[in-house]
Design a protein around this motif. Structure first.
Motif, short mmCIF file in Angstrom:
data_model
loop_
_atom_site.label_atom_id
_atom_site.label_comp_id
_atom_site.label_asym_id
_atom_site.label_seq_id
_atom_site.Cartn_x
_atom_site.Cartn_y
_atom_site.Cartn_z
N LEU A 9 51.20 66.67 95.38
CA LEU A 9 50.52 65.38 95.55
C LEU A 9 49.56 65.33 96.73
CD1 LEU A 9 53.51 62.99 94.82
CD2 LEU A 9 51.36 63.11 93.53
N ASN A 10 49.89 66.03 97.81
CA ASN A 10 49.05 65.94 99.01
C ASN A 10 48.69 67.32 99.57
OD1 ASN A 10 51.53 66.71 100.06
ND2 ASN A 10 51.52 65.21 101.72
N ALA A 11 48.66 68.32 98.72
CA ALA A 11 48.47 69.71 99.16
C ALA A 11 47.19 69.91 99.98
CB ALA A 11 48.47 70.65 97.95
N SER A 12 46.08 69.40 99.52
CA SER A 12 44.83 69.58 100.26
C SER A 12 44.90 68.89 101.61
CB SER A 12 43.64 69.04 99.47
OG SER A 12 43.31 69.92 98.43
N ALA A 13 45.42 67.68 101.65
CA ALA A 13 45.51 66.94 102.91
C ALA A 13 46.37 67.70 103.90
CB ALA A 13 46.06 65.54 102.67
N VAL A 14 47.52 68.22 103.46
CA VAL A 14 48.42 68.95 104.35
C VAL A 14 47.77 70.25 104.81
CG1 VAL A 14 50.64 70.16 104.53
CG2 VAL A 14 50.52 67.88 103.49
N GLY A 15 47.16 70.99 103.89
CA GLY A 15 46.50 72.25 104.25
C GLY A 15 45.41 72.05 105.28
N HIS A 16 44.59 71.02 105.07
CA HIS A 16 43.51 70.71 106.03
C HIS A 16 44.08 70.25 107.37
CE1 HIS A 16 40.09 71.37 103.43
NE2 HIS A 16 40.67 70.67 102.48
N TRP A 17 45.12 69.42 107.34
CA TRP A 17 45.73 68.94 108.58
C TRP A 17 46.28 70.11 109.38
CZ3 TRP A 17 50.34 69.14 111.12
CH2 TRP A 17 50.50 68.25 112.19
N LEU A 18 46.98 71.02 108.70
CA LEU A 18 47.53 72.19 109.38
C LEU A 18 46.41 73.00 110.04
CD1 LEU A 18 50.15 73.35 106.73
CD2 LEU A 18 50.66 72.43 109.01
N ALA A 19 45.36 73.28 109.29
CA ALA A 19 44.25 74.07 109.82
C ALA A 19 43.56 73.36 110.98
CB ALA A 19 43.24 74.37 108.71
N CYS A 20 43.34 72.06 110.86
CA CYS A 20 42.68 71.30 111.92
C CYS A 20 43.50 71.27 113.20
CB CYS A 20 42.39 69.87 111.46
SG CYS A 20 41.05 69.77 110.28
N HIS A 21 44.80 71.44 113.09
CA HIS A 21 45.67 71.44 114.27
C HIS A 21 46.06 72.85 114.70
CE1 HIS A 21 45.85 67.22 113.13
NE2 HIS A 21 46.13 67.02 114.40
N GLY A 22 45.33 73.83 114.19
CA GLY A 22 45.50 75.21 114.63
C GLY A 22 46.67 75.95 114.03
N LEU A 55 47.87 66.75 91.22
CA LEU A 55 47.36 67.54 92.33
C LEU A 55 46.42 66.68 93.19
CD1 LEU A 55 47.33 70.33 93.64
CD2 LEU A 55 45.40 70.91 92.16
N ASN A 56 46.74 66.59 94.47
CA ASN A 56 45.90 65.91 95.46
C ASN A 56 45.65 64.44 95.15
OD1 ASN A 56 45.66 68.30 96.99
ND2 ASN A 56 44.10 69.02 95.56
N LEU A 57 46.65 63.78 94.64
CA LEU A 57 46.57 62.35 94.36
C LEU A 57 46.60 61.54 95.65
CD1 LEU A 57 46.66 60.21 92.03
CD2 LEU A 57 49.14 60.26 92.28
N CYS A 58 47.19 62.10 96.70
CA CYS A 58 47.42 61.39 97.95
C CYS A 58 46.78 62.14 99.12
CB CYS A 58 48.93 61.28 98.16
SG CYS A 58 49.42 60.46 99.66
N THR A 59 46.27 61.41 100.09
CA THR A 59 45.67 62.03 101.27
C THR A 59 46.53 61.85 102.52
OG1 THR A 59 44.40 60.03 101.73
CG2 THR A 59 43.33 61.73 100.38
N THR A 60 47.70 61.28 102.38
CA THR A 60 48.59 61.07 103.52
C THR A 60 49.33 62.35 103.86
OG1 THR A 60 48.91 58.76 102.91
CG2 THR A 60 50.56 59.72 104.37
N VAL A 61 49.45 62.62 105.15
CA VAL A 61 50.24 63.75 105.65
C VAL A 61 51.44 63.16 106.39
CG1 VAL A 61 50.29 65.79 107.13
CG2 VAL A 61 48.21 65.21 105.86
#
Length: 149
Positions: free
Chosen positions: A26-39, A131-137
């Motif tokens: 549901l939030n795979a892209s948001a989590v992946g981007h958040w992880l990368a943005c936080h190093g 897939l990627n229905l949600c942008t919340t992490v």
């Protein structure tokens, strides 16, 4: 939206002081981007992607395809962001996700999807396989998940 995961909850609760983000299809892209943005996902800040699975009635661990695909979707995004620094396990999850042409059909047809549908939870399976229905992490903070800022 909250979709309970007893095994995932147990893992999160036992993680001590580790930083925990809840991810799924549901939030795979948001989590992946958040992880990368936080190093995260680098040698300096490794991350563990845990496909938590389920439990059999006897308490034994039961792998869950939907959790493997969710971890693979997050790993795919993370690899796109930080480069090819993933472990062999995360790479295998990403490959499994990328090799699944119809994630919704796979989740619906897998053992846990069929079990939930037979139990009257077809709509839950349909939502959980989006897939990627949600942008919340969701981050675990003081024993409760809250949206990352």
């Amino acid at each position: 939206m909250v979709l309970p995961s007893p095994n995932g909850s147990t893992i999160a609760a036992s993680a001590g002081n580790s930083r925990i983000a809840a991810g799924s299809l549901l939030n795979a892209s948001a989590v992946g981007h958040w992880l990368a943005c936080h190093g995260y996902g680098t040698a300096e800040r490794p991350v563990a992607l845990i496909a938590s699975g389920e439990r059999w009635a006897d308490g034994g661990l039961r792998p869950a395809l939907e959790d493997l695909l969710g971890a693979g979707a997050i790993a795919t995004v993370l690899r796109e962001q930080v480069g090819d620094t993933l472990s062999p396990e995360a790479t295998a999850a990403a490959i499994a996700f990328q090799a699944t042409p119809d994630v919704k059909a796979a989740v619906t047809a897998c053992s846990s999807g069929r079990e939930l549908i037979a139990g009257g939870f077809a709509q839950d399976v349909a939502i959980a396989s989006e897939l990627n229905l949600c942008t919340t992490v969701p981050l675990l903070v003081d024993g409760a998940f809250t949206a990352a800022g």
